[in-house]
Design a protein around this motif. Structure first.
Motif, short mmCIF file in Angstrom:
data_model
loop_
_atom_site.label_atom_id
_atom_site.label_comp_id
_atom_site.label_asym_id
_atom_site.label_seq_id
_atom_site.Cartn_x
_atom_site.Cartn_y
_atom_site.Cartn_z
N PHE A 123 0.84 -1.20 0.00
CA PHE A 123 0.00 0.00 0.00
C PHE A 123 0.88 1.25 0.00
N LYS A 168 -1.19 6.33 2.99
CA LYS A 168 -1.58 5.80 4.29
C LYS A 168 -1.34 6.85 5.38
N ASN A 217 5.97 -2.74 12.51
CA ASN A 217 5.66 -4.17 12.47
C ASN A 217 6.95 -4.96 12.22
N GLU A 235 7.62 -10.32 11.51
CA GLU A 235 8.32 -11.16 10.52
C GLU A 235 8.16 -12.67 10.73
N GLY A 236 6.99 -13.15 10.36
CA GLY A 236 6.70 -14.55 10.63
C GLY A 236 6.87 -15.50 9.47
N GLY A 278 1.27 -10.69 13.02
CA GLY A 278 1.80 -9.74 12.06
C GLY A 278 0.70 -8.99 11.34
N GLU A 320 -2.19 -6.48 11.02
CA GLU A 320 -2.15 -5.24 11.80
C GLU A 320 -3.15 -5.15 12.93
N ILE A 354 0.54 1.98 11.01
CA ILE A 354 1.47 0.86 11.14
C ILE A 354 2.20 0.63 9.83
N ASN A 355 3.50 0.53 9.93
CA ASN A 355 4.32 0.21 8.77
C ASN A 355 5.34 -0.87 9.13
N THR A 410 9.89 -0.56 5.44
CA THR A 410 9.24 0.68 5.01
C THR A 410 9.80 1.85 5.82
N CYS A 415 -9.02 -12.16 7.29
CA CYS A 415 -7.74 -11.49 7.14
C CYS A 415 -6.89 -12.15 6.07
C1 FMN Z 1 -1.26 -13.18 8.50
C2 FMN Z 1 -0.54 -11.89 8.25
C3 FMN Z 1 0.75 -11.73 8.69
C4 FMN Z 1 1.44 -10.55 8.49
N1 FMN Z 1 2.72 -10.46 8.93
C5 FMN Z 1 3.38 -9.30 8.75
C6 FMN Z 1 4.72 -9.18 9.21
O1 FMN Z 1 5.29 -10.08 9.79
N2 FMN Z 1 5.35 -8.00 9.02
C7 FMN Z 1 4.76 -6.96 8.37
O2 FMN Z 1 5.37 -5.91 8.22
N3 FMN Z 1 3.51 -7.07 7.90
C8 FMN Z 1 2.81 -8.20 8.07
N4 FMN Z 1 1.52 -8.28 7.61
C9 FMN Z 1 0.94 -7.10 6.95
C10 FMN Z 1 0.37 -6.12 7.97
O3 FMN Z 1 -0.98 -6.47 8.25
C11 FMN Z 1 0.37 -4.69 7.44
O4 FMN Z 1 -0.21 -4.67 6.21
C12 FMN Z 1 1.74 -4.10 7.30
O5 FMN Z 1 2.42 -4.15 8.52
C13 FMN Z 1 1.63 -2.67 6.86
O6 FMN Z 1 2.90 -2.09 6.70
P1 FMN Z 1 3.42 -1.59 5.30
O7 FMN Z 1 2.36 -0.73 4.69
O8 FMN Z 1 4.64 -0.81 5.62
O9 FMN Z 1 3.71 -2.79 4.48
C14 FMN Z 1 0.81 -9.48 7.80
C15 FMN Z 1 -0.49 -9.64 7.34
C16 FMN Z 1 -1.17 -10.83 7.54
C17 FMN Z 1 -2.55 -10.96 7.03
#
Ligand code: FMN
Lengths: 122, 597
Positions: free
Chosen positions: B172, B177, B194, B197-198, B285, B287, B320-321, B325, B501
């Protein structure tokens, strides 16, 4: 630790720490000390110490000091090369007393010290 | 200040630390002291250099000499030869190609020459535990610039112009945002990083936090200023102890300088940041689950809207980022949006960090400009397939992503192109597979992961993935039916549409892409009861060719199940009933008489 209260304060810290990164870019003037067995036997360690002390005394942080092995002119050791503005000048034998002159004249001001120079490569 | 003629940079990333880099650092210090060189040579631990597979990595400046796999026992020689006598030690340099057998310098190694390091600019270059080294590399200058001369709206415009998109997976646009959260009314707002990191195989964010923690903190501060927030949270999984420790040190040092706290740099802007350790659930992870977890509740996603920008952490407007990012933000502020957007493709700007793993020669961390092809990443940077086997597929985007084939190697890496192929950019995991990888098995692996990590809130995700997994288990056991493939596709569609989700919505992707691109492998498992890659143990059979066997007895002696019989110098035979298909016999046979099918 002093607080950083403005962009100027930040820049001051950056200037005082610039050595940290300049030593890792390897650009700019380079001083090379011959540290082969011949160089060491002729006192190259002492020369190295004098160079480091002289640079520190003058607060020069953008000069890289390196060592190198024997280049074959063993009887002229200790050898010191200054690489500046695209040319490389070799000095030898260098005594601790010569170091201040070489740093002041050549490293800082770009004037080759003819009385001590024994070779030049462009 | 003390001047050092040489800096020895020893990698202190998790990979190199487990390879013994701490001992290497101690040994350097000891050896330098012994030779009285400690006043002129500085030993520094740094973040990850990316070439984890060749670690521990040591780089000696000013020459920039790159040493690989340095052990404690190599240190005395390095100090004596390189540091003292100026003779670099070629034995420990990177082994290149035929034309260039040893490659002494960092920049000349092919692994690095195609990379563009922005988020990783300081990783492997500075000591992450020393704020001065960060400042020496223009750290906190972006913040200074923003606080001293830009309005929040200008910062957001700059972010929009940069074209930066979220690196957490969905891509995004970051500036957009931020503008939502900035426009949201509220006396209290939060910014969140965030760092959960899974994804299996991903370690981009960990490496940034370990190697350059300040850039993430600075990025969050710039964002907080732009959106009107004064408090931040970094949600980092507890399995990253080194990252957490370095973050804590970084926060303490920034506080000491007054870069965190009240009235930063003499302005009205104040900011504090906390670390919240997560317990490592993949769903945390996401949000909304992440914010629930920070609040102390069970990590479960909730429907959006309301979006975090309007009602986030403790129902306050929040933004949240992802770690990467945030890491890009200070660099964009220092160098300008135009500089950033000059890299990449039309809609995907800048660079992306990938964790390159699997059956590739150089596993590690790479940062490449968007628009690079997968072939360049895998073959030019990664050095091609391990043991010169044949490339089969690359899994991109983790459990939410998909498997791409040989035909896609020339696809350009961008959000749009990868999505069009059925994969996603994701957070940056790239798992390379060779001809010995079974694609049904791969699909099973990722499905097992999401099945376990499903939080259980949505029935489709909870039960649907379970049913899909059962089918895959049947197929890999040789008990599949052709109808199973249709059922899989039907279930996949339902799980995708019926989940709240991203976890459930994307969980079927690995199955769907492998079904699309490697359907014949599924069919071989079902119809012929064979695993073409020889990976599914239930379907393979080991046998010894009597014409080739020399009767050396090696296989029989190495068989853990004692199921190989035969006299010395006579052909041996494997009892298939008892065989556990471990493959030992094939590995030890000196004449290649053992075959598997
Ligand atoms: C199951 C699941 C796990 C996620 N794990 C992470 C993660 O480990 N790290 C992360 O930055 N975003 C993860 N996201 C995405 C976050 O929901 C979110 O979109 C993101 O942190 C937004 O940051 P960004 O716009 O900088 O990418 C995950 C989303 C889902 C659905």
């Amino acid at each position: 630790m002093a607080k950083i209260k403005s962009l100027d304060d930040l820049r001051k810290i950056r200037e005082s720490t610039s050595d940290l990164s300049s030593a890792r870019t390897g650009q700019g003037t380079v001083v090379v000390v011959g540290m082969g067995t011949c160089g060491i036997a002729a006192g190259a360690r002492e020369i190295m110490n004098s160079i480091m002390a002289e640079l520190a005394r003058r607060g020069i942080t953008d000069v890289a000091v390196q060592t190198t092995g024997c280049i074959g002119m063993c009887e002229k050791e200790p050898l010191v090369d200054v690489i500046r503005d695209g040319s490389r000048v070799t000095y030898g034998p260098v005594t601790p007393g010569d170091v201040a002159t070489i740093v002041a004249e050549h490293v800082v001001n770009g004037r080759v010290v003819d009385s001590l120079a024994i070779g030049r490569a462009d | 200040m003390q001047i050092y003629r040489s800096h020895i940079l020893v990698c202190g990333g998790t990979g190199c630390v487990s390879g013994g880099s701490k001992d290497v650092i101690d040994e350097f210090q000891k050896e330098l002291e012994r030779r009285k060189l400690d006043k002129e040579v500085l030993v520094v631990h740094t973040g990850c250099h990316g070439m984890c597979e060749l670690g521990p990595i040591v780089v000696v400046y000013p020459e920039g000499t790159f040493y690989c796999r340095v052990q404690k026992t190599d240190v005395a020689e390095l100090v004596e030869e390189h540091i003292y006598k100026g003779r670099p030690v070629s034995r420990l340099m990177y082994a290149g190609s035929e034309e260039m057998p040893v490659v002494p310098h960092y920049k000349e190694i092919p692994f690095y020459s195609k990379q563009e390091r922005i988020a990783l600019a300081n990783c492997g270059y500075i000591n992450p535990d020393n704020i001065d080294e960060y400042i020496a590399r223009r750290g906190y200058e972006g913040l200074g610039k923003v606080l001293s001369g830009m309005t929040p709206a200008q910062v957001i415009d700059e972010m929009k112009a940069s074209g930066l998109r979220g690196r957490g997976g969905a891509g995004f646009p970051t500036g957009l945002k931020w503008s939502f959260c900035a426009a949201s009314k509220g006396d209290k707002k939060y910014v969140i990083c965030n760092a959960d990191e899974g994804d299996p195989g991903a370690f981009m964010d960990r490496s940034i936090l370990e190697g350059d923690p300040h850039c993430v903190i600075e990025g969050m501060m710039i964002g907080a200023y732009a959106m009107g927030a004064d408090e931040g949270y970094i949600y980092c999984r507890a399995e990253y102890p080194l990252a957490i420790q370095r973050l804590k040190t970084a926060i303490a040092q920034a506080e000491e300088y007054g870069l965190l706290g009240q009235n930063i740099m003499g302005t009205d802007f104040s900011f504090t940041v906390h670390i919240k350790e997560g317990a490592g659930a993949f769903v945390c992870g996401e949000e909304t689950a992440l914010m629930a977890s920070i609040e102390g509740r069970r990590g479960m996603p909730r429907p959006r809207p309301p979006f975090p920008a309007n009602s986030g952490l403790w129902e306050k407007p929040s933004n949240i980022n992802n770690v990467e990012t945030w890491a890009n933000v200070p660099r964009i502020m220092v160098n300008g949006a135009e500089w950033y957007s000059s890299m990449g493709t039309d809609k995907s700007k800048g660079t992306k960090v990938f964790a390159l793993t699997g059956k590739v020669k150089h596993t590690g961390l790479v940062e490449v400009p968007m628009g690079i092809t997968l072939r360049e990443i895998i073959f030019d940077i990664g050095g091609g397939i391990l043991d010169d086997k044949k490339f089969k597929a690359v899994q991109i985007g983790g459990p939410s992503g998909g498997c791409l084939t040989e035909d896609h190697l020339d696809a350009k890496v961008s959000y749009e192109s990868l999505t069009a192929l059925g994969a996603i950019m994701g957070s940056g995991g790239l798992v390379v597979m060779d001809e010995t990888t079974c694609m049904v098995d791969v699909a099973k692996f990722f499905l097992t992961f999401v099945q376990k990590e499903s939080c259980g809130k949505c029935p489709f995700c909870r039960i649907g993935t379970k049913r899909m997994l059962e089918i895959l288990e049947r197929i890999t056991a040789g008990e599949g039916k052709m109808e199973d493939l249709d059922t899989l596709e039907q279930l996949a569609l339902m799980v995708r549409t019926g989940s709240l989700c991203g976890l459930g919505q994307t969980a079927p992707n690995p199955v769907l892409t492998t079904l699309k691109y490697f359907r014949d492998e599924y069919v071989a498992h079902i119809k012929d009861k064979k695993c073409p890659a020889g990976a599914c143990t239930a379907l393979v059979k080991y046998s010894i060719d009597p014409a080739v066997c020399i009767g050396c007895t090696k296989c029989a002696r190495n068989c853990p199940a004692s199921c190989i019989a035969g006299e010395v110098k006579k052909p041996h035979v494997i009892d298939s009933e008892k065989c556990i298909r471990c493959g030992n016999c094939k590995e030890v046979c000196p004449v290649g008489a053992v075959s598997v099918e």
